[in-house]
Scaffold this active site. Structure first.
Site, PDB file in Angstrom:
ATOM      1  CB  SER A  92     -11.766 -54.632 -10.329  1.00  0.00           C
ATOM      2  OG  SER A  92     -10.683 -54.336 -11.518  1.00  0.00           O
ATOM      3  CG  HIS A 106      -9.920 -49.972 -15.353  1.00  0.00           C
ATOM      4  ND1 HIS A 106      -9.732 -48.840 -14.466  1.00  0.00           N
ATOM      5  CD2 HIS A 106      -9.610 -50.978 -14.402  1.00  0.00           C
ATOM      6  CE1 HIS A 106      -9.587 -49.053 -13.330  1.00  0.00           C
ATOM      7  NE2 HIS A 106      -9.725 -50.527 -13.107  1.00  0.00           N
ATOM      8  CB  VAL A 109     -17.184 -49.450  -7.827  1.00  0.00           C
ATOM      9  CG1 VAL A 109     -17.323 -48.157  -8.640  1.00  0.00           C
ATOM     10  CG2 VAL A 109     -17.863 -50.637  -8.110  1.00  0.00           C
ATOM     11  NE  ARG A 110      -9.912 -48.735  -4.851  1.00  0.00           N
ATOM     12  CZ  ARG A 110      -9.753 -48.304  -5.876  1.00  0.00           C
ATOM     13  NH1 ARG A 110     -10.804 -48.224  -6.973  1.00  0.00           N
ATOM     14  NH2 ARG A 110      -9.257 -46.911  -5.805  1.00  0.00           N
ATOM     15  CG  HIS A 148     -14.285 -37.450 -20.215  1.00  0.00           C
ATOM     16  ND1 HIS A 148     -13.455 -36.987 -19.256  1.00  0.00           N
ATOM     17  CD2 HIS A 148     -13.273 -37.972 -21.142  1.00  0.00           C
ATOM     18  CE1 HIS A 148     -12.177 -37.883 -19.195  1.00  0.00           C
ATOM     19  NE2 HIS A 148     -12.101 -38.007 -20.359  1.00  0.00           N
ATOM     20  CG  HIS A 178       7.987 -45.706 -18.385  1.00  0.00           C
ATOM     21  ND1 HIS A 178       6.981 -45.970 -17.791  1.00  0.00           N
ATOM     22  CD2 HIS A 178       8.023 -46.588 -19.441  1.00  0.00           C
ATOM     23  CE1 HIS A 178       6.394 -46.876 -18.211  1.00  0.00           C
ATOM     24  NE2 HIS A 178       6.798 -47.586 -19.055  1.00  0.00           N
ATOM     25  N   GLY A 261      -1.094 -61.202  -1.027  1.00  0.00           N
ATOM     26  CA  GLY A 261      -1.395 -62.776  -1.151  1.00  0.00           C
ATOM     27  C   GLY A 261      -2.851 -63.144  -2.192  1.00  0.00           C
ATOM     28  N   GLY A 262      -3.031 -62.047  -2.874  1.00  0.00           N
ATOM     29  CA  GLY A 262      -4.281 -62.411  -3.668  1.00  0.00           C
ATOM     30  C   GLY A 262      -4.290 -63.400  -4.727  1.00  0.00           C
ATOM     31  NE  ARG A 263      -8.478 -68.135  -7.952  1.00  0.00           N
ATOM     32  CZ  ARG A 263      -8.985 -67.978  -9.377  1.00  0.00           C
ATOM     33  NH1 ARG A 263      -9.304 -67.014 -10.173  1.00  0.00           N
ATOM     34  NH2 ARG A 263      -9.207 -69.312  -9.862  1.00  0.00           N
TER      35      ARG A 263
END
Length: 302
Positions: A92, A106, A109-110, A148, A178, A261-263
């Site tokens: 990321s 940004h 890929v995961r 694109h 919003h 609980g990530g960093r």
């Protein structure tokens, strides 16, 4: 099916290294390396740059973490998997350039795996996700079309339906309800992809990751020498405030990281180094700053 974790891990680490090498060459500043471990399982490598001549802040993160039970943000759409142990990995990144004429970008890929229970004969359940998007402050139509086109070309080998579908998904996802505007000019976004099997889904994810440098660096090269002053930097800081709003209120990756609980330092590395808010302010009509609003609505770029 047991998901081949090691092949995905090797790819993600190589992708991180290639992107960092290209960005170091563009900026002329070496990235720091921060290896970290997660108490519940796994860890990662955060590569970061702050205060460079080109990138005011840049983070390219690899993580590979495990957990005992899926957090709510991951199981909300898959209640049948609630309670499973899990494994997640990926790359990321967010780049915040110094020059307001160079867009923020940004990419992610995961791979996510909900592990099969030890008894019962069930399979691991996997899905891939990812995408890339562009957030300009002073937009140029030719840059949006180039970005694109790169997104389209990355997905074309996997079906002509993919780019229109994932472009719309990106427009819908990166939307500030919003504010009634998109975060930028979009790109592509996908999640929960596993149709076609592991190899097909992995190949598409790799194509998206590999497309990033060609999508973004030509825009950087074209805009990085554009003169700017305090007015442009002030507007950049104001628009960066919208980036912060989206990441803290809507972004599923940020919510997942915090809920699991990530960093914290790695999760919040996506934030800009400086941002600003103004009360009920809009740019004056017929100014370059006012032109951005027309780009913050979904449109067809190709």
């Amino acid at each position: 099916m047991v998901v081949p974790i090691s092949s995905a891990r090797d790819y993600f680490l190589d992708l991180q290294a290639r992107i960092v090498a290209a960005l170091e060459q563009a900026d002329g500043t070496p990235f720091e390396a921060d290896h970290w471990q997660r108490e519940e399982g796994g860890g990662g490598l955060s590569r970061l740059l702050e205060g460079g001549p080109l990138f005011e802040r840049a983070g390219v993160l690899f993580s590979h973490v495990q957990g005992k039970a899926l957090p709510p943000s991951a199981s909300a759409h898959r209640p049948d998997l609630a309670g499973r142990s899990w494994e997640a990995m990926g790359v990321s990144m967010v780049l915040h350039p110094r020059n307001p004429y160079v867009p923020t970008t940004h990419m992610n890929v995961r791979l996510f795996v909900a592990k099969a229970p030890a008894h019962g004969g069930a399979d691991d359940v996997f899905w891939f996700g990812g995408g890339l998007d562009l957030t300009p402050y002073y937009p140029f139509e030719e840059d949006a079309r180039h970005f694109h086109q790169a997104c389209h070309d990355a997905l074309a080998p996997f079906g002509q339906d993919k780019y229109p579908a994932y472009k719309k998904w990106c427009d819908d996802y990166f939307y500030l309800k919003h504010r009634n505007e998109t975060r930028g000019i979009g790109g592509i976004f996908f999640d929960d992809v596993n149709d076609g099997g592991f190899e097909q889904s992995f190949a598409m994810t790799k194509s998206v990751g590999d497309s990033f440098l060609g999508a973004y660096l030509p825009i950087v090269e074209k805009r990085q020498s554009t003169p700017y002053g305090d007015q442009q930097r002030d507007f950049q800081a104001y628009r960066r405030g919208r980036y912060v709003e989206f990441n803290l209120v809507f972004d599923r990756g940020t919510l997942f990281g915090l809920q699991s609980g990530g960093r914290t330092e790695s999760i919040l590395l996506s934030m800009p180094p400086m941002a600003a808010w103004r009360y009920n302010w809009t740019p004056a009509a017929n100014t370059p700053e006012a032109e951005l609003a027309a780009f913050l609505k979904p449109r067809q770029w190709l």
